[in-house]
Scaffold this motif. Structure first.
Motif, mmCIF file in Angstrom:
data_model
loop_
_atom_site.group_PDB
_atom_site.id
_atom_site.type_symbol
_atom_site.label_atom_id
_atom_site.label_comp_id
_atom_site.label_asym_id
_atom_site.label_seq_id
_atom_site.Cartn_x
_atom_site.Cartn_y
_atom_site.Cartn_z
ATOM 1 N N CYS A 52 0.865 -1.189 0.000
ATOM 2 C CA CYS A 52 0.000 0.000 0.000
ATOM 3 C C CYS A 52 0.901 1.237 0.000
ATOM 4 O O CYS A 52 1.720 1.415 0.899
ATOM 5 C CB CYS A 52 -0.885 0.014 1.241
ATOM 6 S SG CYS A 52 -2.073 -1.325 1.240
ATOM 7 N N CYS A 228 -6.903 -0.134 -3.768
ATOM 8 C CA CYS A 228 -5.846 -1.149 -3.658
ATOM 9 C C CYS A 228 -6.325 -2.483 -4.209
ATOM 10 O O CYS A 228 -5.599 -3.164 -4.936
ATOM 11 C CB CYS A 228 -5.417 -1.323 -2.201
ATOM 12 S SG CYS A 228 -4.363 0.017 -1.638
ATOM 13 N N HIS A 253 -8.276 -1.121 6.755
ATOM 14 C CA HIS A 253 -7.927 -1.084 5.333
ATOM 15 C C HIS A 253 -7.724 -2.473 4.732
ATOM 16 O O HIS A 253 -8.354 -2.831 3.729
ATOM 17 C CB HIS A 253 -6.680 -0.201 5.138
ATOM 18 C CG HIS A 253 -6.297 -0.019 3.712
ATOM 19 N ND1 HIS A 253 -7.162 0.471 2.760
ATOM 20 C CD2 HIS A 253 -5.141 -0.292 3.046
ATOM 21 C CE1 HIS A 253 -6.550 0.510 1.584
ATOM 22 N NE2 HIS A 253 -5.324 0.045 1.734
HETATM 23 ZN ZN ZN Z 1 -3.899 -0.636 0.422
#
Ligand code: ZN
Length: 501
Positions: A52, A228, A253
């Motif tokens: 990320c 993502c 996340h």
């Molecule tokens: Zn991510």
């Protein structure tokens, strides 16, 4: 307003699926099983790794530095110690609430702001000697891919459009939520636009005068988590070997990434291994005076600490451990690094006959073998670099004591094992991204001396030029200064005196 029946989230039913493929022999910590499990990659010649990336609205700080340096170290170990062909991908979040807010206060466009901080981010990574990812994907350049991912979730019945023109992931329609982290067993309450408080935005409906993109659900932009999943799936497919980031990304996340990707690909597991680096904490309150939003930016840290010293500090703490940033810790890291270069210098002095000692080749050879085995045991045990550093320190201390306790002027033989010990130290550090090559450090030392001589010589000539009012001589002096500037060396004239940096 939505109402929903009881939803109970529990980790009980979640299971990690052991992947099929090449067993690397490494054991890695798994946050789903909470144990160390075999690290099996689909294909040793194509290991897929997604990290990320940053939200580029501000300068990166030392917390980011420790995360990216630690991940860089693991990638180097996989590539150069375990000979795996690792392909790395990173996203850049170049549109987000924080970017919009900062762009508004700075009175620049979101793209200008994002570009500025992305450039700074790469500069920081280069300065930290972190390898850049093989592939970089920006959100604003991949809107169609992200919208397509959301569309498939809506079509599958895993996401819904709400009255606020946003699209939410329906956590209640997915069985495996709270897989990476226990989030309690309370029934989530509904909220104004969502069926459940746990539901998260895949597409955020635009507010008036906000930068936005067209979509089947109205003007808006993607939520953070979806980018993502969409970008990683787009380039790495429906099964990824490693997905990495700081521990603060594990929830929500990464949990959300896994949920929406499993729902999209109709699979029980999207990422085979989640790697999370531990937090970095500030201990030394004095450092806070240089703070940038209550922390230290990477560039200001690198004014005080070299990249290899910071990397050594990262190696000395396990990648999953909390790391405390303090002057004392950095001084220790600097001493350890210095100890390694001194050792390599000692070994070279021995080889060149400046340091004479009676060395038993077999004794040193045995020490090298034991250390090499210990290093291997540490690296297959969840990349335990702090254990490797301890092993190298012990080897150095043992070999140094042999070199110093057996000094003699009469020695005519040389033990090749001393060079073996020196090589083991420098090769291991090279794998981690620290170059302790002796020749290079010697060139650096000479370079300073050469520059001092050149600077003094130019200063003398320039003083003659000034006294004799000789324009040609002064022009030649300026020419030298300009040529050196092209090499990154700055000469400054202060009246009749000159300095260089
Ligand atoms: Zn991510």
């Amino acid at each position: 307003m939505f109402t929903r029946n009881l939803l109970i989230f529990t980790r009980k039913t979640h299971r990690w699926v052991k992947p099929a493929g090449h067993d690397t022999g490494i054991k890695v910590f798994n946050c789903i099983t909470r144990t160390k499990v075999p690290f099996i990659v689909k294909n040793k010649n194509l290991v897929t790794w997604y990290t990320c990336g940053p939200t580029v609205y501000d300068s990166s700080h030392i917390g980011h530095a420790s995360c990216f340096v630690k991940l860089d170290i693991i990638q180097r170990i996989l590539r150069h110690y375990f000979n795996l062909n690792v392909v790395t991908v990173m996203n850049i979040t170049d549109i987000d609430d924080k970017i919009i807010a900062r762009a508004n206060t700075s009175k620049v466009s979101t793209s200008e702001l994002a570009k500025k901080f992305e450039t700074e981010f790469w500069k920081d990574l280069d300065a930290l000697e972190v390898n850049r990812p093989d592939c970089v994907l920006r959100v604003t350049e991949n809107m169609e891919i992200i919208k397509d991912f959301i569309r498939k979730l809506v079509d599958n019945g895993k996401a819904y459009k709400s009255e606020d023109s946003s699209v939410y992931f329906d956590v209640g329609a997915y069985d495996n939520y709270a897989k990476l982290q226990n989030i309690g067993e309370d029934a989530p309450e509904p909220s104004k636009f969502k069926k459940s408080k746990m539901d998260f935005a895949l597409w955020k409906g635009a507010k008036p005068n906000e930068v936005s993109w067209d979509s089947p659900w109205g003007k808006g932009r993607p939520g953070w988590h979806i980018e993502c999943s969409a970008l990683a799936s787009h380039i790495l497919g429906p099964e990824i070997d490693v997905h990495a980031g700081g521990i603060d990304l594990r929830f929500p996340h990464h949990e959300n990434e896994e949920a929406q990707s499993c729902a999209r690909h109709c699979k029980p597991q999207w990422v085979n291994y989640w790697l999370h680096t531990g937090h970095l904490h500030l201990k030394d309150s004095q450092k806070m005076s240089k703070s940038l939003h209550n922390t230290i930016s990477i560039s200001s840290m690198l004014e005080d600490v070299t990249a290899p010293v910071f990397r050594m500090a990262c190696l000395m703490s396990h990648y999953r451990s909390r790391m405390e940033y303090s002057n004392e810790f950095l001084i220790t890291a600097s001493k350890v690094l210095k100890n390694y270069t001194n050792f390599i210098d000692n070994c070279e002095s021995y080889l060149n006959g400046y340091l004479k000692a009676e060395v038993n080749n077999d004794t040193v050879s045995k020490l090298i073998n034991e250390s090499a085995n210990q290093i291997q045991r540490a690296l297959i045990d969840d990349f335990n670099t702090s254990e490797v550093i301890r092993t190298l320190n012990e080897l150095i201390s043992a070999v140094n004591s042999i070199l110093h306790s057996s000094r003699t002027d009469l020695c005519n033989t040389k033990s090749v094992a001393i060079i073996g010990a020196s090589n083991l130290v420098s090769n291991t550090l090279n794998i981690f991204g620290i170059n302790v090559n002796k020749k290079q450090s010697r060139v650096c030392g000479n370079y300073v001396d050469v520059m001092n001589i050149l600077n003094d010589f130019r200063q003398e000539i320039r003083q003659l030029g000034i006294s004799n009012k000789d324009k040609n001589v002064l022009e030649l002096c300026d020419q030298v200064r300009d040529n050196l500037k092209n090499l990154g060396i700055t000469i400054k004239d202060h009246g009749k005196l000159s300095s260089w940096s």
